[in-house]
Design an enzyme around this catalytic site. Structure first.
Site, mmCIF file in Angstrom:
data_model
loop_
_atom_site.group_PDB
_atom_site.id
_atom_site.type_symbol
_atom_site.label_atom_id
_atom_site.label_comp_id
_atom_site.label_asym_id
_atom_site.label_seq_id
_atom_site.Cartn_x
_atom_site.Cartn_y
_atom_site.Cartn_z
ATOM 1 N N ASP A 46 0.877 -1.182 0.000
ATOM 2 C CA ASP A 46 0.000 0.000 0.000
ATOM 3 C C ASP A 46 0.909 1.226 0.000
ATOM 4 O O ASP A 46 2.136 1.114 0.120
ATOM 5 C CB ASP A 46 -0.934 0.002 1.215
ATOM 6 C CG ASP A 46 -1.922 1.176 1.171
ATOM 7 O OD1 ASP A 46 -2.268 1.623 0.063
ATOM 8 O OD2 ASP A 46 -2.331 1.662 2.240
ATOM 9 N N SER A 47 0.288 2.405 -0.059
ATOM 10 C CA SER A 47 1.073 3.648 -0.104
ATOM 11 C C SER A 47 1.657 4.008 1.266
ATOM 12 O O SER A 47 2.305 5.038 1.394
ATOM 13 C CB SER A 47 0.168 4.784 -0.569
ATOM 14 O OG SER A 47 -0.892 4.940 0.342
ATOM 15 N N CYS A 83 -4.754 -1.714 -1.318
ATOM 16 C CA CYS A 83 -4.981 -0.300 -1.588
ATOM 17 C C CYS A 83 -6.077 -0.214 -2.636
ATOM 18 O O CYS A 83 -5.950 -0.811 -3.719
ATOM 19 C CB CYS A 83 -3.678 0.285 -2.130
ATOM 20 S SG CYS A 83 -3.853 1.923 -2.822
ATOM 21 N N GLU A 107 -0.747 9.408 7.563
ATOM 22 C CA GLU A 107 0.681 9.092 7.350
ATOM 23 C C GLU A 107 1.579 9.977 8.220
ATOM 24 O O GLU A 107 2.653 9.568 8.626
ATOM 25 C CB GLU A 107 1.048 9.271 5.870
ATOM 26 C CG GLU A 107 0.499 8.190 4.957
ATOM 27 C CD GLU A 107 1.078 6.803 5.219
ATOM 28 O OE1 GLU A 107 2.292 6.700 5.462
ATOM 29 O OE2 GLU A 107 0.305 5.824 5.204
ATOM 30 N N CYS A 131 -11.074 3.238 1.190
ATOM 31 C CA CYS A 131 -9.624 3.443 1.227
ATOM 32 C C CYS A 131 -9.128 2.681 2.448
ATOM 33 O O CYS A 131 -9.725 2.791 3.528
ATOM 34 C CB CYS A 131 -9.312 4.933 1.355
ATOM 35 S SG CYS A 131 -7.578 5.271 1.724
ATOM 36 N N HIS A 149 -6.769 3.092 4.368
ATOM 37 C CA HIS A 149 -6.330 3.914 5.503
ATOM 38 C C HIS A 149 -7.501 4.250 6.447
ATOM 39 O O HIS A 149 -7.297 4.501 7.626
ATOM 40 C CB HIS A 149 -5.736 5.246 5.022
ATOM 41 C CG HIS A 149 -4.322 5.169 4.537
ATOM 42 N ND1 HIS A 149 -3.986 4.598 3.338
ATOM 43 C CD2 HIS A 149 -3.160 5.598 5.096
ATOM 44 C CE1 HIS A 149 -2.664 4.688 3.172
ATOM 45 N NE2 HIS A 149 -2.143 5.302 4.225
HETATM 46 N N1 DGL Z 1 -4.814 3.183 1.205
HETATM 47 C C1 DGL Z 1 -4.928 3.478 -0.169
HETATM 48 C C2 DGL Z 1 -6.302 3.242 -0.726
HETATM 49 O O1 DGL Z 1 -6.950 2.332 -0.255
HETATM 50 C C3 DGL Z 1 -4.095 4.605 -0.685
HETATM 51 C C4 DGL Z 1 -4.528 5.974 -0.469
HETATM 52 C C5 DGL Z 1 -3.553 6.994 -0.994
HETATM 53 O O2 DGL Z 1 -2.335 6.742 -0.976
HETATM 54 O O3 DGL Z 1 -4.021 8.033 -1.444
HETATM 55 O O4 DGL Z 1 -6.753 3.869 -1.643
#
Ligand code: DGL
Length: 234
Positions: free
Chosen positions: A10-11, A73, A151, A183, A185
């Site tokens: 993931d990011s 993600c 983050e 998302c 996150h």
């Molecule tokens: N956690 C990710 C998602 O589900 C990435 C969000 C991001 O980096 O903008 O989309």
């Protein structure tokens, strides 16, 4: 091969919400978690940029001999998994916003989805809504800035509270009874979101479903790890 690790990327920290569910359901599995904070947030990048980053992450995980890759993600899943499946042989598990259960269980026939720009503008999301949310109004809201705050460790800040209120209140006023966290996150914000949305709104994420799907595919491919001891590298 079955002792090889599962790769997850993931990011940043978001995919850890998926990692937790996979580790819970598949405690024997070795796991490598790649937190690509260098390129966060993915959500405001173009489709091509998201594909290029996903290819790099895949190459890294394959160099560590991963037997299966979970794209933890939504932004990368909706924009890049099709490309990855066409170019690599390893099985990919993608996450998908839980629009189907939200639409099926909605009484008001109005549901909300909070996700990144990249996810909300993807073809896959459009197709999923068309297919599974017939007769249900889906209110989309971009969660601009939320991933960056998470983050940066500002999950419980005033700024986070203000953004959440700004994004959620209009959906609540429109009478949603389900809110999809699109998302990975955002489950870190579940308590705050529930507090703002109230108890009449059911919050859905896809963590458990992804873990179950990972088990199905590992079983199907004969890749389940039967050894007792597992390790995680994050
Ligand atoms: N956690 C990710 C998602 O589900 C990435 C969000 C991001 O980096 O903008 O989309």
């Amino acid at each position: 091969m079955s002792n090889n690790p599962i790769g997850i990327f993931d990011s940043g920290v978001g995919g850890l919400t998926i990692y937790q569910e996979i580790h819970k359901l598949l405690p024997n599995e070795n796991i490598i978690y790649l937190a690509d904070s260098k390129h966060a947030p993915y959500g405001e990048k173009t489709k091509q940029e998201i594909i290029d980053i996903s290819v790099k992450n895949t190459e890294f995980l394959l160099s560590r001999k991963c037997k299966l890759i979970v794209v933890a993600c939504n932004t990368a899943s909706t924009n890049a998994v099709k490309y990855l499946r066409e170019h690599y042989e390893v099985p990919f598990i993608r996450v998908q916003p839980a629009i189907k259960p939200a639409a099926l269980n909605s009484k008001t026939k109005i549901v909300g989805i909070l996700a990144t720009k990249g996810t909300l503008e993807s073809e896959l999301l459009f197709e999923t809504s068309q297919k599974f949310a017939q007769g249900v109004k889906v209110i989309r809201q971009i969660g601009e800035g939320l991933v960056t705050l998470i983050e940066n460790g500002q999950m419980h800040s005033d700024q986070m509270r203000l953004l959440l209120e700004k994004y959620l209140k209009p959906m609540i006023d429109k009478n949603i009874d389900h809110l999809v966290l699109g998302c990975t996150h955002y489950p870190f914000l579940s308590d705050q979101i529930q507090e703002i949305a109230g108890k009449n709104v059911t919050i859905l994420d896809s963590g458990e479903a992804i873990a179950r799907q990972t088990r199905v595919i590992l079983r199907q491919e004969g890749l389940l790890n039967t050894e007792k001891k597992s390790t995680s590298r994050i």
